[in-house]
Design an enzyme around this catalytic site. Sequence first.
Site, PDB file in Angstrom:
ATOM      1  N   SER A   1       0.821  -1.223   0.000  1.00 22.58           N
ATOM      2  CA  SER A   1       0.000   0.000   0.000  1.00 22.58           C
ATOM      3  C   SER A   1       0.847   1.262   0.000  1.00 22.58           C
ATOM      4  CB  SER A   1      -0.921   0.015   1.225  1.00 22.58           C
ATOM      5  OG  SER A   1      -0.164  -0.076   2.425  1.00 22.58           O
TER       6      SER A   1
ATOM      7  N   ASN B   1      -1.751  -2.584  13.128  1.00 19.33           N
ATOM      8  CA  ASN B   1      -3.205  -2.424  13.223  1.00 19.33           C
ATOM      9  C   ASN B   1      -3.578  -1.139  13.951  1.00 19.33           C
ATOM     10  OD1 ASN B   1      -3.122  -4.922  12.055  1.00 19.33           O
ATOM     11  ND2 ASN B   1      -4.108  -6.030  13.739  1.00 19.33           N
TER      12      ASN B   1
ATOM     13  N   HIS C   1     -41.221  21.663 -10.106  1.00 22.03           N
ATOM     14  CA  HIS C   1     -41.389  20.736 -11.241  1.00 22.03           C
ATOM     15  C   HIS C   1     -40.782  21.305 -12.530  1.00 22.03           C
ATOM     16  CE1 HIS C   1     -44.258  18.515  -8.706  1.00 22.03           C
ATOM     17  NE2 HIS C   1     -44.777  19.706  -8.420  1.00 22.03           N
TER      18      HIS C   1
ATOM     19  N   SER D   1     -15.879  24.534 -27.351  1.00 25.76           N
ATOM     20  CA  SER D   1     -16.080  23.303 -28.119  1.00 25.76           C
ATOM     21  C   SER D   1     -14.969  23.172 -29.154  1.00 25.76           C
ATOM     22  CB  SER D   1     -17.438  23.336 -28.823  1.00 25.76           C
ATOM     23  OG  SER D   1     -17.527  22.324 -29.807  1.00 25.76           O
TER      24      SER D   1
ATOM     25  N   LYS E   1     -19.756  27.967 -28.856  1.00 26.33           N
ATOM     26  CA  LYS E   1     -20.132  27.361 -27.576  1.00 26.33           C
ATOM     27  C   LYS E   1     -19.307  27.918 -26.417  1.00 26.33           C
ATOM     28  CE  LYS E   1     -22.454  24.298 -26.787  1.00 26.33           C
ATOM     29  NZ  LYS E   1     -22.093  22.870 -26.935  1.00 26.33           N
TER      30      LYS E   1
ATOM     31  N   GLU F   1     -20.542  21.125 -14.625  1.00 26.18           N
ATOM     32  CA  GLU F   1     -20.799  19.743 -15.019  1.00 26.18           C
ATOM     33  C   GLU F   1     -19.853  18.775 -14.312  1.00 26.18           C
ATOM     34  OE1 GLU F   1     -20.549  19.946 -19.251  1.00 26.18           O
ATOM     35  OE2 GLU F   1     -22.435  21.040 -19.457  1.00 26.18           O
TER      36      GLU F   1
ATOM     37  N   TYR G   1      -9.120  -6.735  13.063  1.00 22.89           N
ATOM     38  CA  TYR G   1      -8.529  -6.301  11.799  1.00 22.89           C
ATOM     39  C   TYR G   1      -8.514  -7.419  10.766  1.00 22.89           C
ATOM     40  CZ  TYR G   1      -5.545  -4.175   8.349  1.00 22.89           C
ATOM     41  OH  TYR G   1      -5.078  -3.654   7.174  1.00 22.89           O
TER      42      TYR G   1
ATOM     43  N   LYS H   1      -8.110   3.399   2.678  1.00 18.76           N
ATOM     44  CA  LYS H   1      -7.300   4.597   2.445  1.00 18.76           C
ATOM     45  C   LYS H   1      -7.535   5.235   1.080  1.00 18.76           C
ATOM     46  CE  LYS H   1      -4.054   1.998   4.120  1.00 18.76           C
ATOM     47  NZ  LYS H   1      -4.886   1.260   5.092  1.00 18.76           N
TER      48      LYS H   1
END
Length: 484
Positions: free
Chosen positions: A50, A137, A183, A304, A310, A317, A344, A352
């Site tokens: 890790s 641990n 709505h 664009s 555009k 977004e 553990y 993580k």
Amino acid sequence: STAPPATEPTINTITMAGAEGGGGEGEGAKLWGGRFSGKTDPIMEAFNASIRYDQRMWKEDIAGSVAYVNGLEKIAIVNVAERDAIVEGLGKIAEEWRSGAFEIKPGDEDIHTANERRLTELIGEPAGKLHTGRSRNDQVATDMRLWLMGEIDVLRTKLAELINVNVERAEADIDAVFPGYTHLQRAQPIRWSQWIMSHTWPLIRDYERLGEIRARTAEMPLGSGALAGHPFGIDRDALAAELGFLRPSPNSLDATAGRDFVAEFLMWASLTTIHMSKWAEDLSLYCSKEFGFVLLSDAYSTGSSLMPQKKNPDSLELIRGRSGRVFGNCAGFLMTLKGLPSTYNKDLQEDKEAMFDVADTLDSLIPIAAGVMSTLTINRDRMRSALSMDMLATDLAYYLTRKQVPFRTAHGLAGKAVAVAEQKGCSLDDLSLEDYQKIHPSFEADVADVWDFENSTNQYTAQGGTAKSAVLEQIERVKGLKLE
């Protein structure tokens, strides 16, 4: 008597500036190798490691070790000279991480192994005493909690900045009136500032919740060992105080296995990004040509590759889209937790990357939202032109209610007025007084006062309403929180 505890480096004095270390020759000593005689399959070695991502906790791992060796010296597991050598060695390791000089070697499967291996290289045999009574641990759980506590402080500061930007915009744009929607249909006139504040209050709740999570995260696992506790009677209250925790954990099994703090953080992030996604969706609509209520700054828009006209709201977004990424991390980690036996299990290594990825996402997402909000331009004329008299039909019912007509009756009479206007092909304010009096005799000449959008908003004076006075009251209330 014992010597005063060494306090350098600590969690407060080691600053985070580490870079990924390069590869090195030779194999670092495993912390668990004594029971095994055969070599680990290289594929398994990589699968098990890790260090690629947990190295970002180098600062917390070193701070935990400094506190721990101070605790060991107090119970005579190490002497003063050994403690000082360990602390000095850890300080050198911290400097290597800070400067980018730390060399990760094969066999450094995690940050704990890497730091202890390097400590052994620097000071020799005394380094072998550092892990007395400690397990990875309780070590990793301590590192993660320390890291998350610091990250929460950063995120709360960024959230406060976004909230304050919203309040500043709400105050500056207090006189702008535009359509409110239900709505996705035009409903009633509201203040633009009321819309801003409607997205500010959820962020305030997010800010408060994050503070509550920090308090629960600030429970120290160190001194719990692998699962059974500490066999040498280390002072866990002193450890907790030195590391900045509020208290030591009350149960060693729960301390080493518990990942509620990670799950809570991921769930908090999911809810926070839901709030920000809804805000981004509204603004994406409002900046479209179909609405045209706002214009995003060029700094938070893109174009664009094909259509030169555009101007895309990519910032909004991406905020909306990355909420799904946060949800995915949360759902995935909860599925990891749900079937684990007690204490553990290596499945918990999955904690993580989820925690880091979500934190990184929020670290960038919140400032982008603040930048969007602080730089956008509103089109007051377009907002006004989007208001239509039919949106005051409810006000017509309120007009009759104020003349003692029961609201349910008034509601029906206002509906009749809408029908008459549709039959005549005109708007409600174009109907004559005679037309209104045919509907109900309570209509008088002052019905003309209904057709004012500013007056419409200003009737909602009750706390939380869209009247100017009510919105300003909200703004002052948030200012009084003094979030930072």
